[in-house]
Design an enzyme around this catalytic site. Structure first.
Site, mmCIF file in Angstrom:
data_model
loop_
_atom_site.group_PDB
_atom_site.id
_atom_site.type_symbol
_atom_site.label_atom_id
_atom_site.label_comp_id
_atom_site.label_asym_id
_atom_site.label_seq_id
_atom_site.Cartn_x
_atom_site.Cartn_y
_atom_site.Cartn_z
ATOM 1 N N LYS A 87 29.843 -1.815 32.666
ATOM 2 C CA LYS A 87 28.564 -1.118 32.477
ATOM 3 C C LYS A 87 28.387 -0.610 31.048
ATOM 4 O O LYS A 87 27.278 -0.499 30.548
ATOM 5 C CB LYS A 87 28.453 0.052 33.448
ATOM 6 C CG LYS A 87 28.392 -0.357 34.920
ATOM 7 C CD LYS A 87 27.104 -1.075 35.248
ATOM 8 C CE LYS A 87 26.953 -1.322 36.747
ATOM 9 N NZ LYS A 87 25.785 -2.177 37.035
ATOM 10 N N GLU A 109 20.017 5.560 36.515
ATOM 11 C CA GLU A 109 20.456 5.656 37.903
ATOM 12 C C GLU A 109 21.924 5.258 37.942
ATOM 13 O O GLU A 109 22.416 4.605 37.023
ATOM 14 C CB GLU A 109 19.653 4.684 38.765
ATOM 15 C CG GLU A 109 20.167 3.228 38.780
ATOM 16 C CD GLU A 109 20.110 2.518 37.437
ATOM 17 O OE1 GLU A 109 19.357 2.976 36.566
ATOM 18 O OE2 GLU A 109 20.831 1.515 37.251
ATOM 19 N N SER A 371 35.421 -6.408 37.090
ATOM 20 C CA SER A 371 34.331 -5.689 36.415
ATOM 21 C C SER A 371 34.625 -4.218 36.173
ATOM 22 O O SER A 371 34.039 -3.600 35.291
ATOM 23 C CB SER A 371 33.037 -5.837 37.217
ATOM 24 O OG SER A 371 33.243 -5.404 38.548
#
Lengths: 387, 253
Positions: A87, A109, A371
Site C-alpha cells: 500500500k 479509507e 503483499s
C-alpha cells in the site's frame, strides 16, 4: 497494457460520481497526466521509493515451501516495505501528487489498516493533515494498525453501518470529500473508484511487477504464472502490470471465499454494476442493493473490485479463483513454519492458491505477491483461536 | 398516468406568482403506510414530489436520509413497491431519486418502461454525471420521461453552461458542498450562484440540500423552486407531520 478509453477498460470503469466531485475528478486526471510526464516528479517518486519505502523489495526463492508444494515458488516481498505492505507504493505517489496540487488535507479509507498506516506515514513525512475512515469491525480486528495510525498523527474515524468494514469506510471517505472538495485529496488505496483512480493506482503499483519481471530474469526469461490476492485488487494489478503483455505468463487473481455462505468473491459470484464510482463486477441483489461481505481478511472484505480486473476476467487474460478462510489460514501457518515469514492473512489467500495450482501442475515456476506482513493479524487471529 | 407534467407544474406556479415547492420523501419510510400518508399530505402543497427509492450505499446523502434509507430497506422496500405506491397519485408529478446501480440492475430500458407505466414523470440519478448519462437519456427520451440534471457550486463555468443549456424539467442546484442535510444559513455567494445559473438555464432552477425554513427561501429568493428533504424525514422520524415543515415554507413562496 490495457488501454483506457474515456476512463474505461473495455466496458468497465467510468466515472459515476455526484456532480460536486466532478471538478475534482477532472482536475485530478489532468494533474496525474501532467505528473506522469514530468521527469522531476518521477524522480521524486523514485527517490522516495528507494529511501523511504525501501525498494526494490527482494524476489525471494522460498526453497522449503517449493520442496513441500512441488514447484518453484518465488515471493515478491512487499511485506518488507516500510509500513509492511504494498500500500505504501501508492500512498507515497498520491501524497506527492496531492502536495503538487496544493492540497493540504488527505482523507483515506482502510480495511486491514495497511493503507491507512501507509497514508498516515506518507502524510507525516510531507506535513499533510490525514483523516482515515475505517469500519468499526476492522478497527476491532486490526487494532495494532489503529494505534499506529494515531501515533503517525492521523485521525481515525470508526464507521458504523453495513458489515462495519471496508465498503462503509469508502462511503464515509467519499462523503467527507464531497463536503471538502477544495481543500482535500481523497487518497484511495486500491484500483477502484472513478477514473482516473484505477489507472493511477495501477501505475503507482506497477513497480511491483516491473521489479519482479526484471528480478526473475536471473532464473529464467519468465515465470509460468504470477499469483496475487484480490480485494479491490491493487497488489494484483501492480504485479500483473509487469507481465500482462507477455501472453506466455498466466495471471491468477485470488478472491476471498470467506466461510459458509458469506463471501467476498466478487468476480466469481457477482455481476456488473456501479459502486464507488466505477462499473465493475459487484456483489448485489436483484434490486441492485450492495450485499454485505465477509472474509477473515479485512483487506479483501469488499463487495466490489477494480474495473480492470473485470475487464481481464471477461477477456480471459487473467483467471480468478476463490480461497476460503480455512485454506488461507493453513497457508499462513505453513509459510511461518517453513520459511520463517509471517504473511498478511490477505496474502495468504494467494499462497493457498499457489499450493493448489502446484498440486495440479507439478514443477510450475510461480511468483506469489507477498503483499504484506501479518503482524497486524496476530492479535485478532490469536483471540479467535485461529492460529 | 400523471395528469400534470413537470413543465406544466412549474408554469402553474409561475402563473400563481410563486416559487415551486418540491418535497422529498423516502419510499417505505417510516413505514409503507406512513409513506403513503406523507405522500398525500405532500400533494396538498407540492408542485413536484421527489421520491427516494432507498439504496444501500447512498454517497451524496447525510445521516438523516441514510438512516431513512436503511430503515426502509430493512422493511423490504423495493422499486416495485414504490411504483405501486406512487401509481395512484394523479398530481403533482412524481420524480424518483435513486442510484445508477438501481437503474442498471434490471436494465435501463426495463427501468424506463416500468416507471413510465407507473405514471412517474422522470428521475434524478445523483451519481450519474453528464458524461455517463447518454444511454439513459436516450431511453428516457424514447419513453417521454425526463432525466433531471444537477449542478454544484464546484461545477466549472463551461461545464455549468453545457449542463444548464441541456436541462429538462427543472435544474437541481446543489446549494453548497457536502451531503444532504440541514444548513443553518446560506452565504451571499449562494444567491449569486443561483442568479448566475438562472441566466444560463431555460429550465426552472430549484435549490436543494439544506433547505428547511422560510428564511432560506428569503435568502435565495431568485430561485424558481425549493427542494426540501432531510427536514421532512426528521419530522417523520419524530412522529410529527411533514406539514409542520411544509406549511411555513409554502407560505414563504
Amino acid at each position: 497494457m490495457t488501454a483506457t478509453h474515456a476512463g474505461r477498460f473495455g466496458v468497465f470503469g467510468g466515472r459515476y460520481v455526484p456532480e460536486t466531485l466532478m471538478s475534482n475528478m477532472i482536475a485530478l486526471e489532468a494533474a496525474f497526466d501532467d505528473a506522469r510526464r514530468d521527469a522531476a516528479f518521477q524522480a521524486e517518486v523514485a527517490t522516495t521509493l528507494a529511501h523511504f519505502v525501501g525498494r526494490p523489495t527482494p524476489l525471494y526463492h522460498a526453497q522449503r515451501l517449493s520442496a513441500a508444494w512441488g514447484g518453484q515458488v518465488y515471493l515478491k516481498r512487499e511485506d518488507l516495505t516500510h509500513t509492511g505492505a504494498h500500500k505504501i507504493n501508492n500512498a507515497v505517489g498520491q501524497a506527492l501528487l496531492a502536495k503538487r496540487m496544493g492540497k493540504r488535507r488527505i482523507v483515506a479509507e482502510t480495511g486491514a489498516g495497511q493503507h491507512g498506516v501507509a497514508t498516515a506515514a506518507a502524510c507525516a513525512r510531507l506535513g499533510l493533515e490525514c483523516i482515515v475512515y475505517m469500519g468499526a469491525l476492522d478497527c476491532e480486528r486490526q487494532r495494532p494498525n489503529v494505534e499506529r495510525m494515531r501515533l503517525l498523527g492521523a485521525t481515525v474515524h470508526p464507521c458504523e453501518g453495513g458489515s462495519r468494514n471496508l465498503k462503509i469506510a469508502i462511503n464515509e471517505a467519499i462523503r467527507d470529500w464531497i463536503a471538502n472538495p477544495d481543500s482535500t485529496h481523497y487518497l484511495i488505496g486500491s484500483v477502484v473508484g472513478p477514473h482516473p483512480y484505477p489507472l493511477m493506482v495501477r501505475e503507482f503499483q506497477r513497480v511491483i511487477g516491473d521489479e519482479a519481471r526484471q528480478q526473475f530474469t536471473r532464473v529464467a526469461p519468465r515465470p509460468d504464472a504470477v499469483i496475487a490476492c484480490v480485494g479491490g485488487g491493487s497488489n494484483a494489478m501492480g504485479l500483473f502490470a509487469g507481465f500482462i503483455e507477455d501472453a506466455a505468463v498466466e495471471l491468477h487473481g485470488v478472491e476471498a471465499g470467506g466461510s459458509g455462505d458469506a463471501t467476498a468473491a466478487t468476480l466469481n459470484h457477482g455481476r456488473p454494476g456501479v459502486l464507488h464510482g466505477a462499473l465493475s463486477y459487484l456483489l448485489q441483489d436483484a434490486e441492485g442493493q450492495i450485499l454485505n461481505t465477509h472474509s477473515v481478511a479485512a483487506g479483501l472484505d469488499y463487495p466490489g473490485v477494480g474495473p480492470e480486473h473485470s475487464f481481464l476476467k471477461d477477456s480471459g487474460r487473467a483467471r480468478y479463483h476463490v480461497v476460503g478462510d480455512q485454506e488461507a489460514l493453513a497457508a499462513f501457518k505453513e509459510l511461518c513454519a517453513l520459511e520463517g515469514i509471517l504473511p498478511a492473512i490477505e496474502s495468504s489467500h494467494a499462497l493457498a492458491f499457489a499450493r493448489r495450482i502446484l498440486a495440479d501442475r507439478q514443477g510450475l515456476r510461480v511468483i506469489v505477491n507477498l503483499s504484506g506482513r501479518g503482524d497486524k493479524d496476530l492479535p485478532g487471529l490469536l483471540a479467535k483461536g485461529l492460529v | 398516468m400523471a395528469a400534470v407534467t413537470i413543465e406544466q407544474a412549474f408554469e402553474q406556479a409561475v402563473a400563481a406568482k410563486r416559487r415551486a415547492l418540491v418535497p422529498f420523501l423516502m419510499s417505505g419510510f417510516p413505514t409503507r403506510q406512513g409513506f403513503s400518508e406523507a405522500l398525500k399530505e405532500a400533494a396538498t402543497l407540492a408542485d413536484v414530489i421527489e421520491v427516494g427509492v432507498p439504496f444501500s450505499d447512498p454517497l451524496a446523502d447525510g445521516p438523516v436520509i441514510q438512516a431513512a434509507a436503511a430503515q426502509a430497506l430493512k422493511q423490504g422496500t423495493t422499486l416495485a413497491q414504490t411504483l405501486n405506491d406512487v401509481a395512484g397519485l394523479k398530481a403533482p408529478p412524481i420524480v424518483l431519486m435513486l442510484s445508477i446501480n438501481q437503474v442498471l440492475s434490471g436494465g435501463a430500458q426495463n427501468f424506463a418502461s416500468r416507471i413510465k407505466a407507473a405514471g412517474v414523470a422522470g428521475a434524478i440519478v445523483p451519481d450519474l454525471p453528464l458524461e455517463e448519462s447518454g444511454s439513459l437519456r436516450s431511453e428516457f427520451e424514447a419513453q417521454g420521461l425526463t432525466l433531471l440534471s444537477m449542478l454544484a457550486p464546484t461545477t466549472a463555468p463551461q461545464r455549468m453552461k453545457t449542463i444548464a443549456a441541456s436541462a429538462k424539467g427543472f435544474l437541481y442546484l446543489i446549494s453548497s458542498a457536502g451531503v444532504t442535510g440541514t444548513r443553518e444559513t446560506f452565504p451571499p455567494e449562494t444567491l449569486a450562484y443561483v442568479r448566475r445559473v438562472k441566466q444560463l438555464s431555460r429550465a426552472p432552477v430549484c435549490v436543494g440540500f439544506g433547505i428547511s425554513k422560510p428564511e432560506h427561501v428569503k435568502q435565495l429568493a431568485d430561485a424558481d423552486g425549493f427542494i426540501v428533504g432531510s427536514a421532512l424525514i426528521k419530522a417523520q422520524s419524530q412522529g410529527r407531520s411533514i406539514l409542520e415543515v411544509l406549511q411555513p415554507l409554502s407560505q414563504a413562496l
